[in-house]
Motif scaffolding. Structure first.
Motif, mmCIF file in Angstrom:
data_model
loop_
_atom_site.group_PDB
_atom_site.id
_atom_site.type_symbol
_atom_site.label_atom_id
_atom_site.label_comp_id
_atom_site.label_asym_id
_atom_site.label_seq_id
_atom_site.Cartn_x
_atom_site.Cartn_y
_atom_site.Cartn_z
ATOM 1 N N VAL A 24 0.852 -1.194 0.000
ATOM 2 C CA VAL A 24 0.000 0.000 0.000
ATOM 3 C C VAL A 24 0.884 1.239 0.000
ATOM 4 C CG1 VAL A 24 -1.723 1.282 1.337
ATOM 5 C CG2 VAL A 24 -1.844 -1.222 1.193
ATOM 6 N N ASN A 25 0.418 2.285 -0.724
ATOM 7 C CA ASN A 25 1.124 3.572 -0.828
ATOM 8 C C ASN A 25 2.428 3.488 -1.618
ATOM 9 O OD1 ASN A 25 -0.888 4.797 0.762
ATOM 10 N ND2 ASN A 25 0.217 4.316 2.646
ATOM 11 N N LYS A 26 2.620 2.382 -2.354
ATOM 12 C CA LYS A 26 3.839 2.242 -3.153
ATOM 13 C C LYS A 26 3.513 1.592 -4.502
ATOM 14 C CE LYS A 26 6.884 2.043 0.869
ATOM 15 N NZ LYS A 26 7.263 3.453 0.753
ATOM 16 N N ARG A 27 2.429 2.073 -5.118
ATOM 17 C CA ARG A 27 1.984 1.464 -6.372
ATOM 18 C C ARG A 27 1.986 2.483 -7.520
ATOM 19 N NH1 ARG A 27 -2.737 -0.853 -3.064
ATOM 20 N NH2 ARG A 27 -2.069 -2.949 -2.456
ATOM 21 N N ILE A 28 2.508 2.050 -8.665
ATOM 22 C CA ILE A 28 2.509 2.831 -9.904
ATOM 23 C C ILE A 28 1.572 2.129 -10.871
ATOM 24 C CG2 ILE A 28 3.912 3.703 -11.810
ATOM 25 C CD1 ILE A 28 6.358 3.306 -9.869
ATOM 26 N N VAL A 29 0.696 2.886 -11.514
ATOM 27 C CA VAL A 29 -0.274 2.282 -12.425
ATOM 28 C C VAL A 29 -0.065 2.792 -13.849
ATOM 29 C CG1 VAL A 29 -2.050 4.066 -12.044
ATOM 30 C CG2 VAL A 29 -2.731 1.755 -12.789
ATOM 31 N N ILE A 77 8.465 9.841 -6.149
ATOM 32 C CA ILE A 77 8.708 8.956 -4.997
ATOM 33 C C ILE A 77 9.432 9.712 -3.893
ATOM 34 C CG2 ILE A 77 10.000 6.932 -4.203
ATOM 35 C CD1 ILE A 77 9.401 5.599 -6.877
ATOM 36 N N ASN A 78 10.418 10.507 -4.276
ATOM 37 C CA ASN A 78 11.239 11.218 -3.285
ATOM 38 C C ASN A 78 10.581 12.477 -2.728
ATOM 39 O OD1 ASN A 78 13.589 9.557 -3.195
ATOM 40 N ND2 ASN A 78 14.205 10.337 -5.203
ATOM 41 N N ASN A 79 9.540 12.956 -3.388
ATOM 42 C CA ASN A 79 8.885 14.196 -2.971
ATOM 43 C C ASN A 79 7.374 14.001 -2.878
ATOM 44 O OD1 ASN A 79 11.233 16.369 -3.274
ATOM 45 N ND2 ASN A 79 11.339 14.996 -5.045
ATOM 46 N N PRO A 80 6.898 13.307 -1.853
ATOM 47 C CA PRO A 80 5.468 12.999 -1.753
ATOM 48 C C PRO A 80 4.572 14.232 -1.699
ATOM 49 C CG PRO A 80 6.643 12.409 0.272
ATOM 50 C CD PRO A 80 7.671 12.696 -0.757
ATOM 51 N N GLU A 81 5.041 15.323 -1.103
ATOM 52 C CA GLU A 81 4.226 16.535 -1.061
ATOM 53 C C GLU A 81 4.102 17.143 -2.449
ATOM 54 O OE1 GLU A 81 2.366 17.849 1.321
ATOM 55 O OE2 GLU A 81 2.834 16.029 2.442
#
Length: 356
Positions: A177-182, A319-323
């Protein structure tokens, strides 16, 4: 007005989703809305509203006389006034126009390889185009091509719109969860999953908990085999997952965190609009009219096609900048609601219908 959307299949492709969206949206805008799937049904059938009149033609060949007679009778008995033929259904639409000259025939060009229009076959289409009352094109390149090569006087650009209903999740995505690319794209060569897999291989080496989810129809052809082979060769079987054609797109997108479209040719992909509605930080290639959806850095990442390094770098930025990723998803959502809304698009097509 009594409007029939004509489409060859109800598989989960872009043109098919547009036809279903139009049929559903027009229920409240015209006297009656209909849809005919000429060759095959598919997962999108369950998305049709009950109020949409539906016909499955089961056409087995281009000149299936029995199917043409059934469709002609359907059109006559239901007093169809306009036929809106999508993509390759223009041919049977033209036959209906010849059989019922008073009907208004609109062709909707969804051609997905607008970067390669010089190779597009046009002889049959050019002949049929003299029977079209209007042509809608999903991007500006297709509009110029139609105006230059076809016999229809009235041609206009019409952006795609999408709707994401509140669907129950049928498809439960694998991975963390929270680590998926579609990637929402049928397995066709122009969608260039190969470049995406090469980019993800590098991403996965640095971020092993992240996973890639490929959602789209698998045609079980050589291209599909090349995708599966690359996944196996690169030892990505525990990180890349394929789901085939799915009907619960909104529920799938809610389970994802980054959205990608790695095409080397496009029209105006419906997937980008759906990504925006889902507020997903999005990366797309600068082909077709993708730059109308993502027009600046605040709305997402637009990169050159067939460039795995640029794609890898763009994914890693999110990925490195969630905001920053969250803000990009929100900005894309605002853009899509403002310029690719159902209300604006339906208003435009109803106006065209009325003008005939």
């Amino acid at each position: 007005m009594r409007i029939l959307q004509l489409i060859d299949t109800l598989n989960a492709g872009g043109a098919e989703r547009v036809a279903v969206n139009f049929a559903n949206a027009l229920v409240d805008e015209v006297d009656a809305s209909f849809l005919c799937a000429t060759r095959r049904e598919g997962v999108l059938k369950k998305s049709l509203k009950p109020e949409v009149g539906y016909l499955f033609l089961e056409r087995s060949s281009t000149l299936d006389i029995s199917a043409i007679k059934r469709l002609s009778a359907f059109v006559k008995h239901r007093n169809i006034s306009h036929i809106h033929a999508h993509a390759t259904s223009f041919f049977i639409g033209t036959i209906l126009k010849i059989l019922h000259p008073k009907i208004k025939l609109i062709w909707h060009d969804h051609y997905g390889e607008s970067e390669y229009l010089k190779q597009r076959p046009k002889a049959v289409l050019k002949f049929c185009s003299r029977y079209f009352n209007h042509i809608f094109c999903v991007n500006s390149k297709l509009k110029v091509w139609a105006e230059t090569n076809l016999k229809t006087i009235r041609v206009s650009y019409l952006p795609n719109f999408a709707e994401l209903d509140h669907q129950y999740a049928i498809t439960q995505l694998k991975g963390f969860v929270n680590k998926r690319i579609v990637c929402l794209a049928n397995l066709r060569p122009q969608k260039d999953h190969i470049t995406l897999l090469k980019a993800f291989k590098e991403v996965n080496s640095r971020f092993p908990k992240w996973s890639l989810h490929l959602v789209g129809q698998d045609f079980q052809d050589d291209y599909s085999k090349s995708i599966r082979s690359l996944i196996e060769i690169e030892n990505l079987s525990n990180s890349v997952f394929m789901y085939g054609s799915c009907s619960d797109i909104s529920a799938i997108l809610k389970q994802c965190d980054i959205a990608v479209l790695s095409s080397k040719s496009e029209g105006l992909p419906l997937a980008l609009v759906e990504y925006g509605l889902a507020k997903l930080p999005t990366i797309a290639t600068n082909v077709g009219d993708c730059n109308l959806v993502i027009s600046n850095e605040n709305e997402g990442k637009l990169i050159a096609p067939q460039n795995s390094l640029a794609l890898k770098n763009a994914i890693e930025v999110f990925i490195n900048n969630p905001e920053k990723a969250k803000l990009a998803g929100e900005q894309l959502n605002l853009k899509v609601k403002l310029h690719f809304s159902k209300q604006a698009t339906i208003k435009s097509i109803v106006k065209v219908y009325q003008s005939m």
